[in-house]
Design a protein around this motif. Structure first.
Motif, mmCIF file in Angstrom:
data_model
loop_
_atom_site.group_PDB
_atom_site.id
_atom_site.type_symbol
_atom_site.label_atom_id
_atom_site.label_comp_id
_atom_site.label_asym_id
_atom_site.label_seq_id
_atom_site.Cartn_x
_atom_site.Cartn_y
_atom_site.Cartn_z
ATOM 1 N N GLN A 96 0.820 -1.203 0.000
ATOM 2 C CA GLN A 96 0.000 0.000 0.000
ATOM 3 C C GLN A 96 0.861 1.265 0.000
ATOM 4 O O GLN A 96 0.524 2.257 -0.637
ATOM 5 N N THR A 126 -3.760 -2.472 -9.336
ATOM 6 C CA THR A 126 -4.411 -1.956 -8.135
ATOM 7 C C THR A 126 -5.927 -2.028 -8.240
ATOM 8 O O THR A 126 -6.633 -1.606 -7.341
ATOM 9 N N ARG B 16 -4.276 -3.172 3.134
ATOM 10 C CA ARG B 16 -4.469 -3.806 1.826
ATOM 11 C C ARG B 16 -5.678 -4.731 1.904
ATOM 12 O O ARG B 16 -6.002 -5.263 2.962
ATOM 13 N N SER B 17 -6.307 -4.930 0.756
ATOM 14 C CA SER B 17 -7.511 -5.774 0.755
ATOM 15 C C SER B 17 -7.160 -7.184 1.206
ATOM 16 O O SER B 17 -6.077 -7.700 0.924
ATOM 17 N N ARG B 19 -8.205 -9.899 0.103
ATOM 18 C CA ARG B 19 -7.999 -10.803 -1.011
ATOM 19 C C ARG B 19 -6.556 -10.739 -1.509
ATOM 20 O O ARG B 19 -5.926 -11.758 -1.765
ATOM 21 N N SER B 20 -6.036 -9.527 -1.601
ATOM 22 C CA SER B 20 -4.679 -9.367 -2.088
ATOM 23 C C SER B 20 -3.682 -10.001 -1.114
ATOM 24 O O SER B 20 -2.751 -10.686 -1.515
ATOM 25 N N GLN B 21 -3.904 -9.773 0.181
ATOM 26 C CA GLN B 21 -3.006 -10.360 1.180
ATOM 27 C C GLN B 21 -3.081 -11.875 1.146
ATOM 28 O O GLN B 21 -2.071 -12.576 1.208
ATOM 29 N N SER B 23 -4.006 -13.813 -1.374
ATOM 30 C CA SER B 23 -3.424 -14.412 -2.580
ATOM 31 C C SER B 23 -1.899 -14.424 -2.484
ATOM 32 O O SER B 23 -1.263 -15.388 -2.909
ATOM 33 N N ASP B 24 -1.323 -13.373 -1.905
ATOM 34 C CA ASP B 24 0.129 -13.360 -1.717
ATOM 35 C C ASP B 24 0.576 -14.509 -0.830
ATOM 36 O O ASP B 24 1.499 -15.246 -1.153
ATOM 37 N N SER C 194 1.465 -6.503 -5.821
ATOM 38 C CA SER C 194 1.756 -7.503 -4.792
ATOM 39 C C SER C 194 2.734 -8.528 -5.369
ATOM 40 O O SER C 194 3.015 -8.528 -6.559
ATOM 41 N N GLN C 197 1.076 -10.520 -8.051
ATOM 42 C CA GLN C 197 0.947 -9.791 -9.315
ATOM 43 C C GLN C 197 2.286 -9.620 -10.010
ATOM 44 O O GLN C 197 2.389 -9.733 -11.226
#
Lengths: 272, 318, 296
Positions: A96, A126, B16-17, B19-21, B23-24, C194, C197
């Motif tokens: 972020q 994003t 951070r969302s 979902r993003s966390q 998926s990482d 991320s 990504q």
């Protein structure tokens, strides 16, 4: 030779807001103290240049601002780095942070994708819901590249010249509309004409963005920076070089009447 | 335009969302598990073969390694002839392939020929490794074995007093198998020797040549010694490959379970024993074959580990 | 080896040279001749194998070879290897299906997400795994799969080929990913992408041509392998109607028919060998050609 916080006040800062500040920042790689005791308050919507001899930690510092140093295993720091007062290293997600604080690197590093996809990458990553065509056009215009590439947006970004690639990288960095753009020696691999183009571009961008630029070129700092911070390095016992901030002031002052002997020597070219 | 900024300056950086966390994290863990999985496969192969070999290990113990009988009728199993055959066929192949391989590597890394020609020739040598083993096998049966007939006969007639040539040449046997192995491991030795020669610092070559050394003096006194560990590493890898090579050897070695020092006589290797008997074997025979397989696994493991250690050390200089 | 080592070697060379008399060197000519002769010697087998496979195999290649089942022992020049061709394709396909995702993801961990000693050890194990004799891959899958399912099958054969391909895929993917410059990763990370990504949208696409080349070579190599199939897929004279039954493959057909005394079957073995060599050689040449236009 003790250099601490007392030389780093910038009186002119009183009328602008601080974008990024550091307080007693020490940066380590493992046991090695790469940068020590940095206190700075970087004003928003200005160009701030970090200068100094190699090994003085200026690139290390800039990479603390967007937490890119996190990629290095042995990296850790103490002290604080704040972004509009918010501590960047306390309960903040690095990903972020980087969406607010963009970066342009020393070597132009476009993705091996089309020019269009290079710019659209940030918005796609994003999840920004926006008109991509408009975003691409706006970003490329903003970085003064649009006229040169508008008819070949589908060609690979790597096919551009070095200077064009770097402007593409700047367009890419501002496409996500960050507040701050960090630039790590963005012109060091470019020819003089491309360098001039990018310098004037940076001046323009400062109306909208806070720009922090690392440069080894003092003339460049003198030409374009509102504020300049001079860093120096001293050898440690084990032969490595440890950096520290000597002086941070309006650029004019750094070059005309520096408070420190070391600064004067450096800007007059009588240094190492 | 300036007003289009989506994140008002100074607004706190939000989390951070999820979902993003997520998926990482899950992606990193998935790749980590699979990476460890690759290493686990190596261990798993050894363990699985060892478990299946247990009945034979219990029954025959270490004597299995030094007994020369392979009799499914009496359940008498000993793998000495095959272990011997594995080692001897590989060693003969190495003795032949190392000089040829290093010679080829030198010829293709120095500028004896124009670069395009060298590139084509190097590619052709690599192609030797690409030809499937079974194709070498069929070629060996129908071309090499008949071709060796007069040579084998001559060797026995004139050098028959040496135990190595103590039997008549009857076609399939150690000699054709070892020759085909030579061809098959040649590209490994050539490739690694060539890589280590090319990766030597140019200054080294220039230093020698600049002082008026003839080309081959420089090669023998400077280049080969400097590239030595790379050549040894390549040789070890080739040895591992030769010991485990199956199809071409099975088709050419004659598959005789008797131990015979003559290279003109039929012999056997562990790998070809497995290839020949596995599909039709009974329970204890399967265990005995697994035991032999375990021995082969151990041998190639040791050789490959040594080879990797040498090659890795070489790579440090690159 | 350190710089001093090289220097002392250079010194030795200097002395060695001083001992030598100058003049037209027969010594050099001799050794150049030897090296050239060895190179010739190394290339002769390639030429001979190719010539024989093409001559013997080509004369037997006809429409029937591609469309019919293998002939009975005494039938001269009838039948074909259609079921074996299908079997090879299916088993290589199963092997790739298992090992490509496994290997590519494992390589992503090695190249992108790991630091320190762990990746070193896994790379080491991968290299050692690629040195394990292919017949032991067959033994392994026999113990793991054939015994448990109670039958030789295309699935077992495919798994054996998958184990064989796995280390090759890990290594080529790992190397291809490492060629992508660090700066490109920084660019993505620096924009707030991320990890997921960065890898999936930037690094992997950038390395894709190289990875695809490596995968193609691994698949071609697996298509020519025989040993892992001998007692996992076995062989079959018939069409394949289930993945859980003994399955023919081109390579096992070459082995079986080359070692019988029936000329009709031997000739078909040569034809199948030509197909195998063709597959491997073509992919190698194509791969070589493809690597000429890499991104990095």
């Amino acid at each position: 030779m003790e250099h601490t916080a007392q030389h780093t006040d910038v009186p002119a800062l009183k009328n602008t807001e601080t974008a990024i500040a550091t307080e007693q920042l020490n940066v380590y790689y493992g046991d090695f103290l790469a940068l020590r005791g940095v206190n700075m308050a970087i004003p928003e919507r200005k160009v701030t240049a970090l200068i100094g001899p190699s090994g003085c930690g200026k690139s290390t510092l800039i990479r603390c601002f967007n937490r890119l140093n996190d990629l290095i295993d042995s990296f850790h720091l103490d002290g604080r780095v704040t972004y509009y007062g918010q501590d960047l290293y306390q309960d903040v997600d690095a990903v972020q942070v980087r969406r607010r604080i963009g970066m342009v690197f020393q070597q132009p590093n476009p993705f091996p994708k089309s020019i269009y996809d290079n710019i659209a990458f940030g918005a796609r990553a994003t999840g920004l819901k926006t008109d991509l065509d408009a975003l691409v056009e706006r970003s490329l215009k903003r970085s003064a590249l649009w006229e040169e590439v508008k008819d070949k947006l589908k060609t690979n970004g790597l096919s551009l010249s070095g200077g064009q690639q770097q402007r593409l990288c700047i367009a890419r960095a501002i496409s996500t509309q960050p507040d701050v753009v960090l630039m790590d020696e963005p012109c060091s691999s470019l020819d003089p004409i491309s360098t001039l183009k990018i310098e004037s571009l940076i001046r323009e961008l400062a109306e909208e963005y806070t720009i922090i630029i690392v440069t080894h070129n003092m003339q460049q700092a003198a030409r374009m920076a509102d504020y300049t911070a001079f860093f120096n390095a001293e050898a440690t016992e084990d032969g490595k070089r440890s950096g520290y901030l000597v002086e941070f002031a309006p650029t004019q002052k750094i070059f005309d009447q520096p408070a420190q002997e070391a600064t004067r020597n450096y800007v007059n070219g009588q240094f190492g | 335009m300036a007003s289009s900024t989506s994140s008002p300056k100074g607004k706190p950086i939000e989390a951070r969302s999820q979902r993003s966390q997520w998926s990482d994290r899950s992606f990193t863990w998935l790749t980590r598990i699979l990476a460890f999985g690759v290493a686990a496969v190596l261990v798993f192969i050894g363990v699985q073969v060892a478990i299946d070999a247990m009945p034979a290990i219990r029954r025959y113990g270490l004597e299995f390694l030094v007994t020369s009988s392979w009799n499914p009728v009496d359940d008498a199993y000993g793998a000495l002839p095959m272990i011997y055959g594995t080692l001897v066929s590989s060693l003969i192949a190495l003795v032949l392939a190392v000089p040829i391989g290093v010679g080829t590597a030198l010829f293709l890394s120095e500028d004896f020929l124009p670069r395009p020609v060298r590139t084509v020739l190097s590619f052709m040598v690599e192609m030797l490794a690409a030809i499937p083993s079974v194709v070498y096998g069929i070629w060996g049966i129908f071309v090499l074995i008949p071709f060796l007939d007069p040579i084998g006969g001559w060797l026995h007639q004139n050098l028959g007093w040496i135990p190595l040539f103590g039997t008549t040449y009857r076609g399939p046997g150690m000699l054709p198998a070892a020759l085909v192995l030579t061809v098959m491991i040649l590209p490994i030795i050539t490739a690694i020797a060539r890589d280590s020669l090319i990766s030597l610092p140019p200054a080294l070559r220039q230093a020698a040549l600049g002082m008026g050394a003839t080309r081959w003096t420089a090669i023998f006194r400077v280049l080969i010694p400097a590239a030595f560990s790379g050549i040894v590493g390549g040789t070890m890898l080739a040895l591992g490959r030769a010991m485990g090579e199956t199809m071409a050897v099975t088709m050419l070695i004659g598959n005789s379970n008797d131990l015979n020092v003559s290279i003109l006589a039929p012999a056997n290797t562990v790998a070809s024993l497995l290839a020949n008997q596995f599909a039709e074997a009974g329970d204890l025979q399967i265990a005995a074959l697994m035991y032999a397989g375990l021995v082969l696994f151990g041998l190639t493991l040791v050789v490959n580990i040594l080879a990797e250690m040498i090659v890795q050390r070489v790579n440090v200089y690159k | 080896m350190t710089a001093t080592d090289y220097r002392s070697r250079a010194d030795r060379a200097r002395r060695a040279i001083a001992e030598q008399t100058s003049g037209p060197s027969y010594f050099d000519l001799f050794w150049t001749g030897v090296a050239g002769f060895f190179t010739l010697l190394a290339l002769i087998p390639l030429v001979l194998v190719l010539v024989y496979v093409v001559i013997r195999g080509f004369s037997r290649l006809n429409w029937a070879a591609f469309t019919q089942l293998p002939p009975p022992p005494l039938a001269p020049d009838q039948g074909g290897f259609a079921n074996a061709l299908i079997g090879t394709l299916i088993m290589v396909g199963i092997g790739a299906l298992v090992s490509v995702p496994f290997g590519v993801l494992a390589a992503i961990y090695l190249s992108e997400f790991s630091q320190g000693q762990v990746p070193r050890w896994i790379r080491f194990a991968t290299n050692v795994l690629s040195g394990v004799p292919s017949i032991l891959m067959g033994v392994f899958i026999y113990g793991l799969f054939v015994i448990t399912t109670g039958t030789y099958s295309a699935v077992a054969g495919g798994f054996a080929l998958g184990v064989l391909m796995l280390p090759i895929i890990v290594r080529t993917t790992d190397e291809s990913l490492q060629i992508v410059p660090k700066q490109v990763r920084w660019a993505a990370i620096g924009m707030g992408a991320s990890k997921f990504q960065t890898v999936l949208r930037v690094v992997l696409p950038a390395a894709l041509p190289a990875i695809a080349t490596g995968l193609t070579l691994a698949v071609a190599r697996a298509a020519g392998e025989t040993a892992p199939l001998l007692f996992t897929a076995l062989f079959s004279q018939y069409w394949l109607d289930s993945l859980f039954q003994p399955t023919a493959s081109l390579s096992v057909l070459v082995y079986n028919f080359a070692t019988v005394p029936y000329e009709g079957q031997q000739r078909l073995a040569w034809a199948a060998a030509l197909i195998l060599v063709g597959i491997v050689l073509l992919t190698s040449i194509l791969a070589r050609w493809a690597t000429r236009k890499q991104i990095y």
